[in-house]
Design a protein around this motif. Sequence first.
Motif, PDB file in Angstrom:
ATOM      1  N   ALA A  99      -6.136   9.857  -7.386  1.00  0.00           N
ATOM      2  CA  ALA A  99      -4.821   9.647  -6.798  1.00  0.00           C
ATOM      3  C   ALA A  99      -4.752  10.256  -5.408  1.00  0.00           C
ATOM      4  O   ALA A  99      -4.214   9.654  -4.466  1.00  0.00           O
ATOM      5  CB  ALA A  99      -3.745  10.264  -7.695  1.00  0.00           C
ATOM      6  N   PHE A 100      -5.310  11.458  -5.258  1.00  0.00           N
ATOM      7  CA  PHE A 100      -5.337  12.121  -3.948  1.00  0.00           C
ATOM      8  C   PHE A 100      -6.132  11.294  -2.935  1.00  0.00           C
ATOM      9  O   PHE A 100      -5.726  11.159  -1.772  1.00  0.00           O
ATOM     10  CB  PHE A 100      -5.950  13.516  -4.085  1.00  0.00           C
ATOM     11  N   ALA A 101      -7.261  10.744  -3.355  1.00  0.00           N
ATOM     12  CA  ALA A 101      -8.074   9.911  -2.472  1.00  0.00           C
ATOM     13  C   ALA A 101      -7.287   8.694  -2.011  1.00  0.00           C
ATOM     14  O   ALA A 101      -7.361   8.291  -0.832  1.00  0.00           O
ATOM     15  CB  ALA A 101      -9.360   9.488  -3.179  1.00  0.00           C
ATOM     16  N   TYR A 102      -6.512   8.090  -2.913  1.00  0.00           N
ATOM     17  CA  TYR A 102      -5.691   6.935  -2.529  1.00  0.00           C
ATOM     18  C   TYR A 102      -4.664   7.352  -1.479  1.00  0.00           C
ATOM     19  O   TYR A 102      -4.461   6.655  -0.473  1.00  0.00           O
ATOM     20  CB  TYR A 102      -4.966   6.352  -3.743  1.00  0.00           C
ATOM     21  N   MET A 111       0.836  -1.213   0.000  1.00  0.00           N
ATOM     22  CA  MET A 111       0.000   0.000   0.000  1.00  0.00           C
ATOM     23  C   MET A 111       0.866   1.256   0.000  1.00  0.00           C
ATOM     24  O   MET A 111       0.579   2.219  -0.711  1.00  0.00           O
ATOM     25  CB  MET A 111      -0.932  -0.013   1.208  1.00  0.00           C
ATOM     26  N   PHE A 112       1.930   1.267   0.799  1.00  0.00           N
ATOM     27  CA  PHE A 112       2.831   2.412   0.825  1.00  0.00           C
ATOM     28  C   PHE A 112       3.591   2.545  -0.498  1.00  0.00           C
ATOM     29  O   PHE A 112       3.929   3.657  -0.918  1.00  0.00           O
ATOM     30  CB  PHE A 112       3.845   2.278   1.964  1.00  0.00           C
ATOM     31  N   GLY A 113       3.882   1.406  -1.130  1.00  0.00           N
ATOM     32  CA  GLY A 113       4.655   1.425  -2.361  1.00  0.00           C
ATOM     33  C   GLY A 113       3.974   2.164  -3.496  1.00  0.00           C
ATOM     34  O   GLY A 113       4.636   2.651  -4.413  1.00  0.00           O
ATOM     35  N   ALA A 114       2.652   2.259  -3.433  1.00  0.00           N
ATOM     36  CA  ALA A 114       1.910   2.988  -4.470  1.00  0.00           C
ATOM     37  C   ALA A 114       1.900   4.486  -4.222  1.00  0.00           C
ATOM     38  O   ALA A 114       1.403   5.250  -5.057  1.00  0.00           O
ATOM     39  CB  ALA A 114       0.476   2.466  -4.545  1.00  0.00           C
ATOM     40  N   THR A 115       2.450   4.930  -3.081  1.00  0.00           N
ATOM     41  CA  THR A 115       2.381   6.346  -2.729  1.00  0.00           C
ATOM     42  C   THR A 115       3.091   7.226  -3.747  1.00  0.00           C
ATOM     43  O   THR A 115       2.537   8.240  -4.203  1.00  0.00           O
ATOM     44  CB  THR A 115       3.004   6.572  -1.335  1.00  0.00           C
ATOM     45  N   LEU A 116       4.314   6.885  -4.115  1.00  0.00           N
ATOM     46  CA  LEU A 116       5.072   7.722  -5.044  1.00  0.00           C
ATOM     47  C   LEU A 116       4.428   7.789  -6.425  1.00  0.00           C
ATOM     48  O   LEU A 116       4.264   8.891  -6.971  1.00  0.00           O
ATOM     49  CB  LEU A 116       6.520   7.239  -5.138  1.00  0.00           C
ATOM     50  N   PRO A 117       4.016   6.659  -7.027  1.00  0.00           N
ATOM     51  CA  PRO A 117       3.349   6.758  -8.334  1.00  0.00           C
ATOM     52  C   PRO A 117       2.094   7.625  -8.302  1.00  0.00           C
ATOM     53  O   PRO A 117       1.865   8.440  -9.211  1.00  0.00           O
ATOM     54  CB  PRO A 117       3.008   5.295  -8.669  1.00  0.00           C
ATOM     55  N   GLY A 177      -4.780   9.752   0.671  1.00  0.00           N
ATOM     56  CA  GLY A 177      -5.384  10.045   1.959  1.00  0.00           C
ATOM     57  C   GLY A 177      -5.958   8.825   2.654  1.00  0.00           C
ATOM     58  O   GLY A 177      -5.739   8.621   3.857  1.00  0.00           O
ATOM     59  N   LEU A 178      -6.678   8.009   1.902  1.00  0.00           N
ATOM     60  CA  LEU A 178      -7.406   6.901   2.511  1.00  0.00           C
ATOM     61  C   LEU A 178      -6.561   5.650   2.687  1.00  0.00           C
ATOM     62  O   LEU A 178      -6.770   4.881   3.636  1.00  0.00           O
ATOM     63  CB  LEU A 178      -8.651   6.569   1.678  1.00  0.00           C
ATOM     64  N   VAL A 179      -5.611   5.427   1.791  1.00  0.00           N
ATOM     65  CA  VAL A 179      -4.810   4.197   1.839  1.00  0.00           C
ATOM     66  C   VAL A 179      -3.397   4.466   2.370  1.00  0.00           C
ATOM     67  O   VAL A 179      -2.989   3.905   3.390  1.00  0.00           O
ATOM     68  CB  VAL A 179      -4.752   3.527   0.453  1.00  0.00           C
ATOM     69  N   SER A 180      -2.640   5.339   1.679  1.00  0.00           N
ATOM     70  CA  SER A 180      -1.256   5.590   2.102  1.00  0.00           C
ATOM     71  C   SER A 180      -1.182   6.168   3.508  1.00  0.00           C
ATOM     72  O   SER A 180      -0.315   5.788   4.303  1.00  0.00           O
ATOM     73  CB  SER A 180      -0.578   6.545   1.117  1.00  0.00           C
ATOM     74  N   GLN A 181      -2.082   7.107   3.812  1.00  0.00           N
ATOM     75  CA  GLN A 181      -2.007   7.801   5.090  1.00  0.00           C
ATOM     76  C   GLN A 181      -2.789   7.112   6.202  1.00  0.00           C
ATOM     77  O   GLN A 181      -2.557   7.383   7.383  1.00  0.00           O
ATOM     78  CB  GLN A 181      -2.533   9.229   4.916  1.00  0.00           C
TER      79      GLN A 181
END
Length: 297
Positions: A216-219, A18-24, A221-225
Amino acid sequence: MDRRLLLGLVLGFVGVVMFGATLPFTRLALGEMSPWFISFGRAALAGLVALVMVVATRRPWPLREPATMRALAVASLCLIFGFPLLMAVATQTVPAAHGGVVLGLLPLGTALAAMLLAGEKPGVGLFVASAAGAGLVVAFALRNGGAGAFGYGDMLLFAAVVVCAVGYAVSGRLARRLMGWEVIAFMLILCLPVTLPAALITFPWGAPVGAASWAAFAYLGLVSQFLGFFFWNAGLAMGGIARVGQVQLLQTFVTVGLAWPVNGEVPDVETALFAIAVVATVALAQRMRTRPLPPAG
C-alpha cells in the motif's frame, strides 16, 4: 467535442482513478505505519524515483529559470506539504466523511484558481455546473456521516481546498511549458532535502510491518504521489485547468468503489445514484463555453 479537450478529459480521469485509490490504500497502510511516515515517506520515495528518471533521461534542470523555480516551489508547498498535512491534522478532529466534502468543493476551487492564477476564463455556466456537482458530493458526504458542527477541523479542511486548488492551477500552468511528468518530478526533487530526512526519522524501525502495508505504501509513493500526476498535469494542460478539474468530482465515488476490494466496504445503491448524477454534471460542465486558453509561458 474538440479532440485535445477530449484527450485532456481522459488523461484527467485516469489521474483521478489513481488518486481515488489513495484513501483506501492509506487506510490499509495506517494499520502498521504512522501517518507521518506515510506522508513524508511516500514523497521521499517518489522524489528518489523522480531524481533517477530526470538523470536517466537527461532532462534540463530549470535552475536558471527563476519564474519556473518560483512556480515549482509554490506548487510543492501546496501539493506535497500543505494539502496532505492540513488533511492529516483535520481528520484527527472531524469525521472522515468530511474528506468527501473537501473533494466536492475542490473542482469549484480549482476553477476559481484557474481564473485567478492561470489566465483561464471559465464561463458562468461552468461555475454553475461545478457548484451543482459540488452540492451533490457534499450532500453525499453529509448523508454518510459527515454531519456535525462547524469547528477547527472544518476550517483546516477549507484551507486544504484552497491550498490544493492553488497547487493545481500553478502546476497545470507549468505543464503547458514542461511535460506533465517533469512538473511533478522537479517538485518532488525540490522537496527531497526535507522529505528524505523526515522519512528516515519517522521510519518504523524495528516495528513489524506486513507485506500488505508495504505494498500500500509503495502504491501511495509511486502512483498517488508520482505517476498519477503524469496524467493529471497533462490533462490540465491539454483540456484546461477549470474544465478538467471538474472530473475530480468523481473521485469520491472512485474511492468508495475501490474501498470495496481493498477495505471490504461494499457500496450501496444510493452511492451509485449519486455517482450517476455527478457524472451528468461533469458532462454538462464540458458543454459550457469558455474563452480560449492563453498561450504557454
